[in-house]
Write a protein that holds these residues in place. Structure first.
Motif, PDB file in Angstrom:
ATOM      1  N   ASP A  69       8.189  -2.513  -3.878  1.00 59.34           N
ATOM      2  CA  ASP A  69       6.985  -3.262  -4.210  1.00 59.34           C
ATOM      3  C   ASP A  69       7.337  -4.650  -4.736  1.00 59.34           C
ATOM      4  OD1 ASP A  69       4.077  -3.377  -4.602  1.00 59.34           O
ATOM      5  OD2 ASP A  69       4.538  -3.351  -6.737  1.00 59.34           O
ATOM      6  N   ALA A  70       8.364  -4.735  -5.565  1.00 59.25           N
ATOM      7  CA  ALA A  70       8.756  -6.005  -6.165  1.00 59.25           C
ATOM      8  C   ALA A  70       9.437  -6.940  -5.173  1.00 59.25           C
ATOM      9  CB  ALA A  70       9.684  -5.759  -7.355  1.00 59.25           C
ATOM     10  N   LEU A  71      10.109  -6.371  -4.156  1.00 57.46           N
ATOM     11  CA  LEU A  71      10.848  -7.193  -3.204  1.00 57.46           C
ATOM     12  C   LEU A  71      10.092  -7.432  -1.905  1.00 57.46           C
ATOM     13  CD1 LEU A  71      13.129  -6.381  -5.225  1.00 57.46           C
ATOM     14  CD2 LEU A  71      14.643  -6.186  -3.252  1.00 57.46           C
ATOM     15  N   GLY A  72       9.276  -6.484  -1.488  1.00 53.25           N
ATOM     16  CA  GLY A  72       8.693  -6.516  -0.153  1.00 53.25           C
ATOM     17  C   GLY A  72       9.496  -5.619   0.779  1.00 53.25           C
ATOM     18  N   HIS A  73       8.875  -5.190   1.870  1.00 57.05           N
ATOM     19  CA  HIS A  73       9.491  -4.182   2.740  1.00 57.05           C
ATOM     20  C   HIS A  73      10.836  -4.633   3.312  1.00 57.05           C
ATOM     21  CE1 HIS A  73       5.854  -1.848   2.455  1.00 57.05           C
ATOM     22  NE2 HIS A  73       5.123  -2.777   3.049  1.00 57.05           N
ATOM     23  N   LEU A  74      10.845  -5.777   3.986  1.00 55.07           N
ATOM     24  CA  LEU A  74      12.063  -6.216   4.674  1.00 55.07           C
ATOM     25  C   LEU A  74      13.172  -6.530   3.678  1.00 55.07           C
ATOM     26  CD1 LEU A  74      13.599  -6.978   7.208  1.00 55.07           C
ATOM     27  CD2 LEU A  74      12.557  -9.264   7.094  1.00 55.07           C
ATOM     28  N   ARG A  75      12.845  -7.241   2.623  1.00 60.16           N
ATOM     29  CA  ARG A  75      13.875  -7.585   1.645  1.00 60.16           C
ATOM     30  C   ARG A  75      14.402  -6.344   0.932  1.00 60.16           C
ATOM     31  NH1 ARG A  75      11.206 -12.643  -1.430  1.00 60.16           N
ATOM     32  NH2 ARG A  75       9.349 -11.486  -0.797  1.00 60.16           N
ATOM     33  N   ARG A  77       0.822  -1.214   0.000  1.00 58.29           N
ATOM     34  CA  ARG A  77       0.000   0.000   0.000  1.00 58.29           C
ATOM     35  C   ARG A  77       0.854   1.261   0.000  1.00 58.29           C
ATOM     36  NH1 ARG A  77      -5.064  -1.007   4.193  1.00 58.29           N
ATOM     37  NH2 ARG A  77      -5.996  -2.789   3.067  1.00 58.29           N
ATOM     38  N   ARG A  78       1.918   1.241   0.749  1.00 63.05           N
ATOM     39  CA  ARG A  78       2.797   2.392   0.867  1.00 63.05           C
ATOM     40  C   ARG A  78       4.239   1.911   0.858  1.00 63.05           C
ATOM     41  NH1 ARG A  78      -0.986   4.964  -0.200  1.00 63.05           N
ATOM     42  NH2 ARG A  78      -2.048   6.624   0.956  1.00 63.05           N
ATOM     43  N   GLN A  79       5.109   2.749   0.337  1.00 62.07           N
ATOM     44  CA  GLN A  79       6.537   2.434   0.297  1.00 62.07           C
ATOM     45  C   GLN A  79       7.184   2.895   1.594  1.00 62.07           C
ATOM     46  OE1 GLN A  79       4.787   4.540  -1.465  1.00 62.07           O
ATOM     47  NE2 GLN A  79       5.976   6.213  -2.362  1.00 62.07           N
ATOM     48  N   TYR A  80       6.845   2.221   2.706  1.00 59.86           N
ATOM     49  CA  TYR A  80       7.278   2.679   4.020  1.00 59.86           C
ATOM     50  C   TYR A  80       8.794   2.688   4.170  1.00 59.86           C
ATOM     51  CZ  TYR A  80       2.378   2.009   5.264  1.00 59.86           C
ATOM     52  OH  TYR A  80       1.015   2.082   5.310  1.00 59.86           O
ATOM     53  N   VAL A  81       9.476   1.701   3.627  1.00 59.63           N
ATOM     54  CA  VAL A  81      10.931   1.641   3.769  1.00 59.63           C
ATOM     55  C   VAL A  81      11.588   2.759   2.974  1.00 59.63           C
ATOM     56  CG1 VAL A  81      12.984   0.238   3.384  1.00 59.63           C
ATOM     57  CG2 VAL A  81      10.885  -0.831   4.225  1.00 59.63           C
ATOM     58  N   THR A  82      11.111   2.971   1.762  1.00 63.10           N
ATOM     59  CA  THR A  82      11.658   4.068   0.950  1.00 63.10           C
ATOM     60  C   THR A  82      11.485   5.405   1.668  1.00 63.10           C
ATOM     61  OG1 THR A  82      11.194   2.892  -1.114  1.00 63.10           O
ATOM     62  CG2 THR A  82      11.463   5.271  -1.252  1.00 63.10           C
ATOM     63  N   LEU A  83      10.299   5.650   2.195  1.00 59.92           N
ATOM     64  CA  LEU A  83      10.058   6.895   2.930  1.00 59.92           C
ATOM     65  C   LEU A  83      10.935   6.979   4.168  1.00 59.92           C
ATOM     66  CD1 LEU A  83       6.147   6.992   2.658  1.00 59.92           C
ATOM     67  CD2 LEU A  83       7.770   8.479   1.474  1.00 59.92           C
ATOM     68  N   GLY A  84      11.092   5.863   4.888  1.00 64.25           N
ATOM     69  CA  GLY A  84      11.924   5.857   6.076  1.00 64.25           C
ATOM     70  C   GLY A  84      13.376   6.147   5.761  1.00 64.25           C
ATOM     71  N   LEU A  85      13.875   5.592   4.663  1.00 66.96           N
ATOM     72  CA  LEU A  85      15.263   5.849   4.266  1.00 66.96           C
ATOM     73  C   LEU A  85      15.472   7.315   3.896  1.00 66.96           C
ATOM     74  CD1 LEU A  85      15.871   2.641   2.147  1.00 66.96           C
ATOM     75  CD2 LEU A  85      16.991   3.213   4.314  1.00 66.96           C
ATOM     76  N   ILE A  86      14.503   7.890   3.218  1.00 67.42           N
ATOM     77  CA  ILE A  86      14.604   9.307   2.874  1.00 67.42           C
ATOM     78  C   ILE A  86      14.640  10.160   4.144  1.00 67.42           C
ATOM     79  CG2 ILE A  86      13.387  11.241   1.806  1.00 67.42           C
ATOM     80  CD1 ILE A  86      12.398   9.262  -0.332  1.00 67.42           C
ATOM     81  N   ILE A  87      13.779   9.833   5.094  1.00 66.75           N
ATOM     82  CA  ILE A  87      13.743  10.583   6.353  1.00 66.75           C
ATOM     83  C   ILE A  87      15.076  10.454   7.091  1.00 66.75           C
ATOM     84  CG2 ILE A  87      12.696  10.651   8.649  1.00 66.75           C
ATOM     85  CD1 ILE A  87      10.037   9.884   7.279  1.00 66.75           C
ATOM     86  N   LEU A  88      15.630   9.250   7.153  1.00 63.72           N
ATOM     87  CA  LEU A  88      16.902   9.047   7.837  1.00 63.72           C
ATOM     88  C   LEU A  88      18.022   9.853   7.183  1.00 63.72           C
ATOM     89  CD1 LEU A  88      16.886   5.217   8.636  1.00 63.72           C
ATOM     90  CD2 LEU A  88      16.775   7.116  10.268  1.00 63.72           C
ATOM     91  N   ASN A  89      18.025   9.906   5.859  1.00 64.27           N
ATOM     92  CA  ASN A  89      19.051  10.684   5.171  1.00 64.27           C
ATOM     93  C   ASN A  89      18.900  12.174   5.432  1.00 64.27           C
ATOM     94  OD1 ASN A  89      20.956   9.155   3.087  1.00 64.27           O
ATOM     95  ND2 ASN A  89      19.013   8.040   3.161  1.00 64.27           N
ATOM     96  N   VAL A  90      17.658  12.649   5.449  1.00 60.68           N
ATOM     97  CA  VAL A  90      17.423  14.065   5.744  1.00 60.68           C
ATOM     98  C   VAL A  90      17.843  14.376   7.179  1.00 60.68           C
ATOM     99  CG1 VAL A  90      15.653  15.841   6.005  1.00 60.68           C
ATOM    100  CG2 VAL A  90      15.600  14.303   4.028  1.00 60.68           C
ATOM    101  N   VAL A  91      17.492  13.496   8.108  1.00 62.35           N
ATOM    102  CA  VAL A  91      17.877  13.701   9.510  1.00 62.35           C
ATOM    103  C   VAL A  91      19.401  13.704   9.649  1.00 62.35           C
ATOM    104  CG1 VAL A  91      17.848  12.648  11.808  1.00 62.35           C
ATOM    105  CG2 VAL A  91      15.740  12.793  10.470  1.00 62.35           C
ATOM    106  N   GLY A  92      20.071  12.775   8.959  1.00 63.35           N
ATOM    107  CA  GLY A  92      21.535  12.739   9.007  1.00 63.35           C
ATOM    108  C   GLY A  92      22.148  14.027   8.511  1.00 63.35           C
ATOM    109  N   TYR A  93      21.561  14.596   7.469  1.00 60.23           N
ATOM    110  CA  TYR A  93      22.079  15.863   6.937  1.00 60.23           C
ATOM    111  C   TYR A  93      21.837  17.005   7.911  1.00 60.23           C
ATOM    112  CZ  TYR A  93      22.642  19.877   3.846  1.00 60.23           C
ATOM    113  OH  TYR A  93      23.044  21.069   3.295  1.00 60.23           O
TER     114      TYR A  93
END
Length: 264
Positions: free
Chosen positions: A105-111, A15-31
């Motif tokens: 979407d093709a791999l699944g969240h954890l993978r 439904r949502r690309q939660y991992v992609t969004l989380g990675l973007i947030i982590l990178n922004v926070v790191g910056y």
């Protein structure tokens, strides 16, 4: 040179690309925590602490103990959450935003999370193999994002992607055109550009990892190259006996084409 803007590629398994969004947030926070909120000397220290330094990882040099906040081997991952400037950050995150959701979407969240981190590590190690005695810290998500780009190319080469060509001309192109060009450019630059502060080796390492990993980590049944999967929805029931007076349960054959990687 092109900048991706948007792709017409609906999600099919999540439904949502939660991992992609989380990675973007982590990178922004790191910056924000390093470049924006810290004095320059502290930000520099953080880059040496968490950046990937080949000479340190391969034991050609030792890091000052005051900067050794994590084990050297851990920097094959931590480096990918730091960026030197806003343009560096925004470029990587834009590529991740446009292409990461469909790979997730093709791999699944954890993978997908494991895939992303493995691509980051592959980018760091390939960068280190190119210059094993370098004492310059490597930072940025480019290695991991390069893996995402390679995976997207293998999954969805026919999908239309809006790209900004030469920073001024928006065009809808099949993904294969800009992505093959971009990947080819990384190999050319690796072979010819020796004085740049861009790590072409990290890009190439991520490309190799992403292209190989997507072959084995994608969901079962997810095809490559936007292939069409045809699934039969009914079968023809033949008469049980040639002498039977009538045919029961007979239906006309029907098939539905399910297209992966494309949406209207």
């Amino acid at each position: 040179m092109f900048i991706p803007l948007h792709d017409r590629n609906a999600l099919k398994h999540i439904r949502r690309q939660y991992v992609t969004l989380g990675l973007i947030i982590l990178n922004v926070v790191g910056y924000v925590l390093t470049v924006l909120s810290m004095p320059e000397e502290i930000a520099t220290a953080a880059i040496f602490s968490f950046g990937f330094i080949p000479a340190v990882v391969f034991d050609y040099a030792a890091l000052d103990p005051s900067l050794a906040l994590v084990p050297p081997d851990a920097t094959v991952l931590t480096y990918s959450f730091l960026h030197a400037d806003l343009m560096h950050l925004c470029t990587n995150m834009l590529f991740l935003w446009v292409f990461g959701d469909n790979v997730e979407d093709a791999l699944g969240h954890l993978r997908f999370l494991i895939f992303y981190l493995l691509c980051a590590a592959a980018g760091a190690y390939f960068h280190g193999l190119v210059g094993p005695q370098s004492q310059v810290p490597l930072i940025g998500a480019s290695g991991a994002v390069s893996g995402v780009i390679a995976a997207y190319l293998l999954l969805h080469p026919k999908v239309r992607v809006w790209v900004l060509v030469l920073f001024r001309f928006p065009l809808p192109l099949p993904a294969a055109i800009p992505l093959v060009f971009w990947i080819g450019q990384q190999f050319v630059m690796l072979a010819t550009d020796f004085g740049s502060n861009v790590s072409w080796g990290a890009h190439v390492g991520g490309i190799f990892a992403g292209g190989l990993l997507v072959l084995v980590m994608r969901r079962r049944g997810v095809p490559l190259f936007d292939r069409t999967i045809v699934t039969p929805r009914s079968v023809k029931h033949e008469e049980a006996s040639p002498t039977a007076p009538s045919m029961i349960g007979r239906s006309e054959p029907a098939r539905q084409a399910v297209r992966w990687g494309r949406s209207a």
